[in-house]
Design an enzyme around this catalytic site. Structure first.
Site, short mmCIF file in Angstrom:
data_model
loop_
_atom_site.label_atom_id
_atom_site.label_comp_id
_atom_site.label_asym_id
_atom_site.label_seq_id
_atom_site.Cartn_x
_atom_site.Cartn_y
_atom_site.Cartn_z
N ARG A 57 32.50 70.52 30.53
CA ARG A 57 32.05 70.34 29.14
C ARG A 57 30.62 69.78 29.09
O ARG A 57 29.89 69.99 28.12
CB ARG A 57 33.01 69.41 28.39
CG ARG A 57 32.58 69.10 26.95
CD ARG A 57 33.74 68.58 26.11
NE ARG A 57 34.46 67.50 26.75
CZ ARG A 57 34.08 66.21 26.70
NH1 ARG A 57 32.98 65.86 26.05
NH2 ARG A 57 34.81 65.29 27.30
N TYR A 110 24.31 85.18 7.51
CA TYR A 110 25.64 85.56 7.99
C TYR A 110 26.68 84.76 7.21
O TYR A 110 26.48 83.57 6.92
CB TYR A 110 25.74 85.29 9.49
CG TYR A 110 27.14 85.38 10.04
CD1 TYR A 110 27.90 86.53 9.87
CD2 TYR A 110 27.69 84.32 10.73
CE1 TYR A 110 29.19 86.61 10.37
CE2 TYR A 110 28.98 84.39 11.24
CZ TYR A 110 29.73 85.54 11.06
OH TYR A 110 30.99 85.62 11.55
N ASP A 182 17.72 82.21 13.62
CA ASP A 182 18.75 83.00 14.29
C ASP A 182 18.12 84.34 14.68
O ASP A 182 17.74 85.14 13.83
CB ASP A 182 19.93 83.21 13.34
CG ASP A 182 21.11 83.90 14.01
OD1 ASP A 182 20.90 84.66 14.97
OD2 ASP A 182 22.24 83.69 13.55
N LYS A 207 26.90 89.12 20.83
CA LYS A 207 26.34 90.40 20.42
C LYS A 207 25.54 91.04 21.56
O LYS A 207 26.09 91.33 22.61
CB LYS A 207 25.50 90.21 19.16
CG LYS A 207 26.18 89.37 18.06
CD LYS A 207 27.51 89.91 17.61
CE LYS A 207 28.03 89.28 16.33
NZ LYS A 207 28.35 87.86 16.38
#
Length: 392
Positions: A57, A110, A182, A207
């Site tokens: 993590r 988005y 973004d 993506k």
């Protein structure tokens, strides 16, 4: 060594060939934790006095390879990989904003980014203003004494509006705002926001960076200071960190990013031209078309128009539904950047968190259809769309 091209860096990255056993492909470190030689070493690593891994993590060699590679491609100092694209969005915002701060966001975003800003951040006392970022005067009017951050996408999902990154970068600097962009639709190969003064660049690595539709992930790129803050606060304590296996898959996908993005752009251009000439299409939104307002940014801010097209069909919402249902090669699915051509209806799918009034204000009509042009033969994609038009 001379500075390498992006195409080369997609394959090699800054620390290739470092495996002690000589593996050509970097190994997958599928481990949750890392052992220490002794108690003193463990204490030193937790105190930040010695470099090394502690717990996945907090960092992992496979994840680190991905972070270094994408940071290099974005010409940023460092990067932090996240479990999802929304993990990257939330980490980039929550790490730097607190109760009483003000965020200026693009009016079109988005759908889940919009939902986070419109519905979640106000619960924590963070004020958000949604602004048409093609209008510098509107940006100036949005500034408040407590404004701390500017957040935008370009091209905007899903209506493909292109924003002037130079204007946004300069505006943010003048008003002491942290600027976040973004860059998912463009990838670092087609657009590098850092060159225009943008502080933080994020991607849904789900993506194009991965490119195979088998991972969900995100990444945030920025200065060492910004990335350290993100890693030591939101990512560490909220925990939206990427799994090593997903990082390994994206590292593999990056090796073909340059050839994939070239094909996506070439095919999307042909599909957009077909749509623009079709009698049943009202309007096409694609920066590669001379009719698109964002076309002027090609060759400067943008090195290509990308693989996503939005368009409106003449007729009713039912006609749009019939068109989508009539496609057979195009896959009815959300997301983008996959080898498969994907088609979807933003108003009822990806941008459903908007109310109808909010959608229309953001330029997202009920009849808008979005296509992510895949890697199939473009002739087959066009034939499928042509056949679907014949059904309405």
């Amino acid at each position: 060594m001379n500075k390498l091209h992006d195409h080369t860096n997609c394959i090699h990255g800054p620390n290739h060939a470092n495996d002690p056993h000589g593996a050509l492909t970097a190994p997958l470190y599928q481990t949750s934790t890392f052992k220490f030689e002794n108690a003193a070493q463990g204490a030193a690593r937790f105190a930040g006095e010695e470099a090394g891994y502690i717990y996945t993590r907090l960092g992992n060699p496979t994840t680190r390879e991905l972070e270094e590679k994408v940071a290099q491609l974005e010409e940023m100092e460092d990067a932090a990989a996240t479990a999802t694209g929304m993990g990257a969005v939330s980490a980039s915002v929550l790490s730097f904003l607190q109760q009483g701060d003000h965020l200026i966001a693009s009016s079109a975003l988005y759908g889940c980014s919009f939902a986070l800003f419109a519905h979640m951040l106000p619960k924590f006392g963070i004020e958000v203003s949604f602004v048409d970022m093609t209008d510098e005067a509107a940006l100036k009017n949005a500034i408040q004494p407590n404004s701390k951050m500017l957040f935008a996408e370009t091209p905007i999902n899903p209506n493909m509006t292109v924003l002037d990154l130079s204007m946004l970068g300069q505006f943010a600097k003048r008003h002491n705002l942290i600027s976040v962009v973004d860059n998912t639709f463009m990838t670092p190969l087609l657009q590098k926001p850092k060159r225009y003064g943008i502080d933080i660049v994020i991607h849904s690595a789900t993506k194009y960076l991965n490119g195979h539709g088998d991972v969900v992930a995100g990444i945030v790129c920025g200065s060492k200071e910004h990335i350290e803050t993100i890693k030591l606060t939101v990512l560490k304590d909220i925990g939206a960190t990427i799994s090593p296996h997903d990082a390994w898959l994206i590292n593999r996908g990056l090796k073909t990013l340059h050839v994939r993005i070239e094909r996506h752009c070439q095919s999307a251009q042909k599909v957009a031209e077909f749509l623009e000439d079709h009698a049943k299409v009202e309007k096409v939104y694609y920066p590669g078309l001379a009719s698109h307002p964002g076309h002027k940014y090609l060759g400067e801010q943008m090195q290509g128009a990308g693989g996503v097209i939005a368009f409106e069909i003449k007729g009713t919402l039912a006609d749009g539904e019939a068109f989508i249902n009539a496609t057979s090669l195009c896959t009815l699915a959300v997301s983008l950047g996959d080898p498969e051509t994907l088609i979807q209806h933003p108003a009822s799918m990806t941008h459903s968190p908007y109310t109808q009034e909010e959608r229309l204000s953001a330029g997202i009509s009920d009849g808008l259809i979005r296509i992510s042009v895949g890697l199939e033969a473009v002739e087959d994609i066009i034939l499928d769309l042509k056949s679907a038009f014949e059904c309405i």
